[in-house]
Scaffold this active site. Sequence first.
Site, PDB file in Angstrom:
ATOM      1  N   HIS A 206      41.677  35.739  27.012  1.00 37.59           N
ATOM      2  CA  HIS A 206      40.232  35.499  27.124  1.00 37.59           C
ATOM      3  C   HIS A 206      39.407  36.546  26.400  1.00 37.59           C
ATOM      4  CE1 HIS A 206      40.755  38.383  30.280  1.00 37.59           C
ATOM      5  NE2 HIS A 206      39.663  38.145  30.948  1.00 37.59           N
ATOM      6  N   HIS A 252      46.361  40.373  37.907  1.00 41.66           N
ATOM      7  CA  HIS A 252      45.780  39.041  37.944  1.00 41.66           C
ATOM      8  C   HIS A 252      46.886  38.009  37.723  1.00 41.66           C
ATOM      9  CE1 HIS A 252      41.613  40.239  37.802  1.00 41.66           C
ATOM     10  NE2 HIS A 252      41.672  40.763  36.599  1.00 41.66           N
ATOM     11  N   TYR A 261      38.846  46.939  39.382  1.00 39.58           N
ATOM     12  CA  TYR A 261      37.408  46.688  39.323  1.00 39.58           C
ATOM     13  C   TYR A 261      36.659  47.852  39.953  1.00 39.58           C
ATOM     14  CZ  TYR A 261      38.162  41.725  38.214  1.00 39.58           C
ATOM     15  OH  TYR A 261      38.523  40.551  37.628  1.00 39.58           O
ATOM     16  N   GLU A 271      35.646  46.709  34.531  1.00 38.75           N
ATOM     17  CA  GLU A 271      37.071  46.502  34.770  1.00 38.75           C
ATOM     18  C   GLU A 271      37.841  47.302  33.734  1.00 38.75           C
ATOM     19  OE1 GLU A 271      38.504  42.535  33.832  1.00 38.75           O
ATOM     20  OE2 GLU A 271      40.263  42.767  35.103  1.00 38.75           O
TER      21      GLU A 271
HETATM   22 FE   FE2 Z   1      38.115  40.603  33.487  1.00 41.23          FE
END
Ligand code: FE2
Length: 314
Positions: A206, A252, A261, A271
Amino acid sequence: MGVLRIGHVNLRVLEMQSTLNHYENVLGLIQTDRDGSGNVYLKGWDEWDQYSIMLSESDRAGMNHIAFKVENDADLDDLKRRIADWGIAVEEMPAGSLHNCGRAIRFNMPSGHEMYLYAEKKRVGKSVGTVNPHPWPQDLKGAGVHWLDHALLMCELNPEAGINMVAETTRFLQDTMDFHLAEQVMVGPESKIQAATWLFRTSTPHDIALVGGAHMGLHHCAFYLDEWTDVLKAADIMAMNEVKIDVTPQRHGITRGSTTYFFDPSGNRNETFAGLGYLAQPDMEPITWTEDQLWRGIFYHTGEEAGEFTSVYT
Ligand SMILES: [Fe+2]
């Protein structure tokens, strides 16, 4: 080629000095410039353009805009047309509208977030140079983050009212800028509501993510580290500096990254993120997470909501 990567995020901060201490001495970003309006510009040691973070003093935290870099100047004309054809008003911005950048186009995504695209930004080079470089610079501060990796934006999601800005903004990014869907969370009856998406233009899972919430905002911006031990050490440095940690180091499920975080002094979530996850390619089949496994996707080990993940953002 079109959109290359995330270029910078313009963050609103409540007080500049404590914020600079956070970004420079805890995260290890390098201050590269200031402008006449009091904005401060920073970059990671592994980035070559002049800045990836722009800090602007304000009376409320959050994000003013997000900017992506495109490969060629002519891409701006092509993308301007495609965005306008999609039904979004696009403004042409002259060179210098974005500090030390060439011309840009500006628009609001369906979610309401302000976005810029630009092709040129002043280059200052990596700290290690480009001739016989060492693997990392010896004068790193704090966590020594490499680069701004991605941002997660909160988008209004209210199925009862027929509002799903996650789905609409995802479609906008796919249709106009050729972002590719890596992963999604589907919820509701028959799993028909697209409640979160992770999209890429690079080869990582991402470059931008969208998550549904009560209102639009910034959930976090993330900075890249090499590996898990770096994420652990970065959290040590946060503790030494009494940074408010939201979620301690863990993995994750979505994107497979390892993560911590935490909040900057203004309450903007940051993050530290390690691992390239997997090779993301335009022809990969998107990964879907179901509602019952949503928290396994976010926090893989516990499979439960942690910190203030969905309730607190700027
Ligand atoms: Fe992230």
